[in-house]
Design a protein around this motif. Sequence first.
Motif, mmCIF file in Angstrom:
data_model
loop_
_atom_site.group_PDB
_atom_site.id
_atom_site.type_symbol
_atom_site.label_atom_id
_atom_site.label_comp_id
_atom_site.label_asym_id
_atom_site.label_seq_id
_atom_site.Cartn_x
_atom_site.Cartn_y
_atom_site.Cartn_z
ATOM 1 N N UNK A 84 0.965 -1.106 -0.061
ATOM 2 C CA UNK A 84 -0.011 -0.152 -0.097
ATOM 3 C C UNK A 84 1.006 1.151 0.049
ATOM 4 N N UNK A 85 0.539 2.101 -0.935
ATOM 5 C CA UNK A 85 1.424 3.463 -0.971
ATOM 6 C C UNK A 85 0.417 4.621 -0.825
ATOM 7 N N UNK A 140 3.758 13.412 3.127
ATOM 8 C CA UNK A 140 3.991 11.895 3.395
ATOM 9 C C UNK A 140 4.051 11.122 2.223
ATOM 10 N N UNK A 141 5.155 10.748 1.649
ATOM 11 C CA UNK A 141 4.959 9.525 0.674
ATOM 12 C C UNK A 141 5.732 8.458 1.106
ATOM 13 N N UNK A 142 5.097 7.265 1.142
ATOM 14 C CA UNK A 142 5.810 5.946 1.674
ATOM 15 C C UNK A 142 4.951 4.760 0.916
ATOM 16 N N UNK A 143 5.799 3.850 1.319
ATOM 17 C CA UNK A 143 5.143 2.299 0.718
ATOM 18 C C UNK A 143 5.106 1.585 2.011
ATOM 19 N N UNK A 144 3.972 0.739 2.207
ATOM 20 C CA UNK A 144 4.267 -0.346 3.276
ATOM 21 C C UNK A 144 3.937 -1.741 2.596
ATOM 22 N N UNK A 145 4.890 -2.661 3.328
ATOM 23 C CA UNK A 145 4.796 -4.007 2.719
ATOM 24 C C UNK A 145 3.982 -4.751 3.893
ATOM 25 N N UNK A 146 2.636 -5.352 3.225
ATOM 26 C CA UNK A 146 2.034 -6.268 4.217
ATOM 27 C C UNK A 146 1.958 -7.726 3.832
ATOM 28 N N UNK A 147 2.185 -8.622 4.942
ATOM 29 C CA UNK A 147 1.861 -10.200 4.458
ATOM 30 C C UNK A 147 0.831 -10.560 5.230
ATOM 31 N N UNK A 148 -0.269 -10.623 4.616
ATOM 32 C CA UNK A 148 -1.630 -10.706 5.350
ATOM 33 C C UNK A 148 -1.769 -12.295 5.218
ATOM 34 N N UNK A 149 -2.339 -12.848 6.209
ATOM 35 C CA UNK A 149 -2.571 -14.426 6.397
ATOM 36 C C UNK A 149 -3.501 -15.066 5.319
ATOM 37 N N UNK A 150 -3.249 -15.875 4.509
ATOM 38 C CA UNK A 150 -4.103 -16.590 3.628
ATOM 39 C C UNK A 150 -4.464 -17.899 4.240
#
Lengths: 421, 421
Positions: free
Chosen positions: B376-377, B383-393
């Motif tokens: 998500x960015x 504020x300009x940034x990107x976040x990495x998510x590792x969501x449970x599947x």
Amino acid sequence: MQTKTAEILCVGTELLMGNVVNTNATAIARGLAELGLNLYHQSVVGDNPGRLREAVELALSRSDLLITTGGLGPTYDDLTKETIAGCLGRGLLPHEESRRAVLEHFRRMGRAPCPNNLKQAMMPEGARVFPNRNGTAPGCAIFGAGKWEGKVAILLPGPPRECEPMFREEVMPFLQEGSDTRLVSRCLYFFGIGESALAQKLDRLMRESQNPTVAPYCKTGEVMLRVTARVGKEEDPEPVLAPALEEIRREAGEFLYGVDVGDLQTALVRALLEKGLHVAAAESCTGGLVAERITQVPGASGAFEWGAVTYSRAAKERVLGVSRETLERYGAVSPQAAAEMAAGARRASGAQIALAVTGNAGPEPSEGKEVGLVYVAVSSPALSTVRELRLPARGSDSRAFIRELAASHALRLGLEAAWAL
Amino acid sequence: MQTKTAEILCVGTELLMGNVVNTNATAIARGLAELGLNLYHQSVVGDNPGRLREAVELALSRSDLLITTGGLGPTYDDLTKETIAGCLGRGLLPHEESRRAVLEHFRRMGRAPCPNNLKQAMMPEGARVFPNRNGTAPGCAIFGAGKWEGKVAILLPGPPRECEPMFREEVMPFLQEGSDTRLVSRCLYFFGIGESALAQKLDRLMRESQNPTVAPYCKTGEVMLRVTARVGKEEDPEPVLAPALEEIRREAGEFLYGVDVGDLQTALVRALLEKGLHVAAAESCTGGLVAERITQVPGASGAFEWGAVTYSRAAKERVLGVSRETLERYGAVSPQAAAEMAAGARRASGAQIALAVTGNAGPEPSEGKEVGLVYVAVSSPALSTVRELRLPARGSDSRAFIRELAASHALRLGLEAAWAL
């Protein structure tokens, strides 16, 4: 196993506090109806052994089969298994397979189980154990002894993503074991007709037909009829199903949009994939809901590339090429604007079919257009049209209701276009 | 009115068939918890007078207050009022105000009422009547006579859009009548912390505090804490609430995103409207859900003009100007692509803040990226940034779960950007 009367008992203080909605009871009730079992009572009690015991005794006194959810976890207040095994005169014994499953689960997580976790691997004597593919607590069927001889209690875990698959995949087949018949269902999906109007058209069939049975299930703007035949293990179900399916098609076929399709978006994506077509969406009042519903369907990327949420007039002009004259003369909520949005979305996306929605979802009238007035449009080589909807605006959730129903109408229009191509 | 123990009884064969989810029980349970009433039992019975009578007798024998839903309609199988009035030793009398309301309802609809409709205007003697602003069947409170002296039964209509407002607006104040205290609540909204982690941080407060009480409610990825003070009719609630609110902010303030805001999208739209800002959204795996949630909020048009659902690589290039090199070198599911999507959405929309989501919601790995990997960015002047998510599947609904949680993370990021501007 043959039983006559079933009963559901959900255990959990979180249900009594209103913290979670009891979807487990609905899923189990629906499955029992499919199996043709009678269900006269559902109840909820908290994590309290005294009240749980009272509820279990009451249920066993009036029903043959008790199905419980919740209270199978590892913590001190998870006491469903101990309590019900006690009621039914069954002690708990170590269950090797469940113990291995718990240990394996913790090994994968890289953690060590505490003694409480191994409590989950104790099972009532003589119980049938149901493995849990989505969590750690197994379910089980406990067979009553002594004064409850002949009664059966089935214990399922509380979290819906553990409970519902276990019920469908393990318990429903268990309840059919020993039977020399099986159930075969077809689900028929209708849009544009209410439950009561459909029930009126199919009155005799729904009230009187015993095999197959015909049961309705509703959601916003839609009705699903489940037609269920009971046939011999090796018997072909088609001759039993066919007369009912024919009667339904004859009486209400114009509203039927699919069989065993699940929902409008799945029906649309399947129709598009079959024909190698793409759809695009341009949305105002639905705010992305049409695209969101299409992309709920796994594999939608083969049929959907592009959607635009053009909430402002400027966005409608810039992204979709809706003419300023149209917006000024007729307004953004107009059949003219809807048609230009759909045409513009088709041009911009290169898809064969483009859908558009513009309207007023409320809560206030805007640009002189009342709440609930919505236009849905489709543009495609075979079918280009605009439909005017006047959706009811009442109750506190009418904005959500209008958006949902408007998106459904757009998806239905897309399906017509896909059929026509 | 002062009562100690309440009980909920929902009447309706549709609940026993699994046709509808029992959201009424949840809404009522939550309200009773807010009022501090004890609720030990919920049950469901069908439209059957014998079993309904048994359930009512059982409930009255163990609880002071019985609240029922359903069975107040005009048809032959709507018999809750007659049955319960009978149990409580009360006859039915014509109720003039209700009769006028029914006649007025039909006059507005341009139809004539049939005699059954006027059945709804008969009320148990001595009952307190609750008007129905969203339908025709009034609710009522019946006061027990004879052996049930002192017991009260409150009857509410079945449709949730009638039942829930009547419970909140009419019944909850009725239950507080005669009390010299009132309840004042604050709802605190958290994102990024689970219920059990929050409960651990606030263990003492949640378990021990009696005034105010602190109760958690969960939904996907979010927790809401309701802090409720009981104060005198004219007493200022702030001194009672303040110490608890301070402790919560101290322990978990970093996860708190709003007080009395309802949800992430409402918090975001409010923050944007306050500062005169606009947000845009560019979505891949969420497929329009971010835009859809923003536009759920009434008045969102003042803060949102434009969203793009760019599901294919071609759409990402064409609509958002993501470079082909980025897509080829890093893939569409990459921090680089997310950042370019957000920057492109900001450019194309002219909004001060743009959000972007790209990821794999499943069910299958794609382009070598596992299910649940999402970026998500945000792009904005502050504020300009990107976040990495590792969501449970896991589980059968993991695609919906990943999309919902990814959209929530994007909205949360938008809120941070709005705060920073």
